[in-house]
Scaffold this active site. Structure first.
Site, short mmCIF file in Angstrom:
data_model
loop_
_atom_site.label_atom_id
_atom_site.label_comp_id
_atom_site.label_asym_id
_atom_site.label_seq_id
_atom_site.Cartn_x
_atom_site.Cartn_y
_atom_site.Cartn_z
N ARG A 146 -8.93 19.33 23.27
CA ARG A 146 -7.69 19.17 24.10
C ARG A 146 -7.32 17.60 24.00
O ARG A 146 -8.39 16.80 24.60
CB ARG A 146 -7.75 19.73 25.45
CG ARG A 146 -7.99 21.18 25.47
CD ARG A 146 -8.24 21.89 27.05
NE ARG A 146 -7.98 23.45 26.93
CZ ARG A 146 -9.19 24.02 26.85
NH1 ARG A 146 -10.41 23.49 26.63
NH2 ARG A 146 -9.04 25.58 27.05
N ALA A 173 -6.70 10.47 22.00
CA ALA A 173 -6.67 10.75 23.56
C ALA A 173 -7.13 12.11 23.87
O ALA A 173 -6.45 12.79 24.32
CB ALA A 173 -5.06 10.47 23.89
N GLU A 186 -5.34 9.29 5.06
CA GLU A 186 -5.66 10.03 6.05
C GLU A 186 -4.81 11.43 6.33
O GLU A 186 -3.74 11.55 5.65
CB GLU A 186 -5.50 9.25 7.08
CG GLU A 186 -4.20 8.88 7.52
CD GLU A 186 -3.99 7.45 8.74
OE1 GLU A 186 -5.29 7.21 9.02
OE2 GLU A 186 -3.07 7.03 8.78
N ASP A 209 0.77 -1.16 0.01
CA ASP A 209 0.02 -0.16 -0.06
C ASP A 209 0.93 1.28 -0.10
O ASP A 209 0.45 2.25 -0.42
CB ASP A 209 -0.80 0.18 1.32
CG ASP A 209 -2.10 -0.87 1.16
OD1 ASP A 209 -2.26 -1.24 0.02
OD2 ASP A 209 -2.87 -1.21 1.95
N SER A 252 -7.14 2.18 14.73
CA SER A 252 -6.49 2.24 15.85
C SER A 252 -6.79 2.98 16.84
O SER A 252 -6.58 2.81 18.26
CB SER A 252 -4.85 2.05 15.69
OG SER A 252 -4.40 3.45 15.54
#
Length: 267
Positions: free
Chosen positions: A150, A187, A125, A48, A168
């Site tokens: 944040r 996160a 992406e 890829d 992921s």
């Protein structure tokens, strides 16, 4: 009519062997020609990553070029043919019908503090990060402020890119027939003071995302394989591109078959 074919490959030993064999098979066909410039079909040999490189090399000619991938390692999401299928592949090229299947792309505009704009296309992406410190950014959907983010960063992906880093970080796998992009938080910081949506969002082709950076210092922006490290970037705008990538549909593998092979099937 002669089909003009360009070949892009990685430098792995196996890929070089496949390249030599493919060149020999193509040379035996009067209706197929290997060219260095202005190909109608680009064959990639590798994985890829090799196809991503080919896409960016020909991103200015997407309406004129179709892509086809031969994988020499693990099964990829953009590579339909195995290295041992070269005779079948070359014979299918001689039966050229000009058909293709197309996938959505990201249109990305990076704006610096001096007002300079840089324009990019992405097949997979784009991510925005702040390194080891908390990234702060205002996220607009169309012209409305959606949230003040944040956290570690943000990921914006195409449907085909949804199976990569997006997955992921908890993003959904999206079929490429859906003309949309996905925004996933990396996160995010959520407590009584700071709140974000905290889940992936699917943004339609009639809308756009504008990420306005509020944290100071250097940010890392990735666009497929490209890295941009800059203290000057102030905003990044994303939308579904008018352009699309076209894959030759001699034998285009079903998307969910790829997903199953990549993440579920046990050999």
């Amino acid at each position: 009519m002669v089909l003009r074919i360009g070949i892009i490959h990685n430098q792995e030993e196996k890929s070089i062997r496949v390249l030599q064999r493919l060149r020999g098979l193509l040379a035996m066909k009067d209706d197929l020609e290997i060219v260095d410039r202005d190909p109608q079909l680009v064959i990639t040999i590798g994985g890829d990553g090799t196809l991503l490189s080919a896409f960016h090399r020909y991103s200015h000619r997407l309406n004129e070029v179709r892509f086809l991938g031969v994988h020499t390692g693990h099964l990829g999401f953009y590579t339909d043919w195995r290295d041992y299928e070269l005779p079948e592949l070359v014979n299918s090229l001689s039966d050229e019908q000009g058909t293709s299947v197309s996938y959505p792309l990201l249109d990305i505009v990076v704006t610096s503090a001096n007002g300079q704009h840089q324009h990019f296309l992405a097949l997979n992406e784009s991510t925005i990060r702040k390194g080891s410190r908390t990234m702060v950014a205002d996220v607009y959907i169309k012209e409305e402020l959606f949230e003040r983010f944040r956290g570690d960063g943000l990921s914006i992906s195409t449907p085909t890119g949804s199976t990569a880093y997006n997955k992921s970080v908890g993003g959904a796998v999206v079929h490429p027939s859906i003309n949309a992009m996905q925004l996933a938080e990396i996160a995010s910081l959520n407590n009584r003071v700071f709140r974000t949506l905290g889940s992936p969002s699917i943004i339609g082709s009639h809308e756009w995302i504008d990420v306005q950076l509020k944290s100071s210092g250097e940010h890392l922006i990735t666009i497929d394989q490209l890295d941009i490290n800059s203290k000057e970037v102030v905003s990044i705008k994303y939308k579904i591109a008018d352009e699309r990538i076209h894959f030759a549909s001699y034998r285009h593998m079903h998307f969910w078959h790829r997903v199953k092979d990549a993440f579920i099937r046990e050999d």
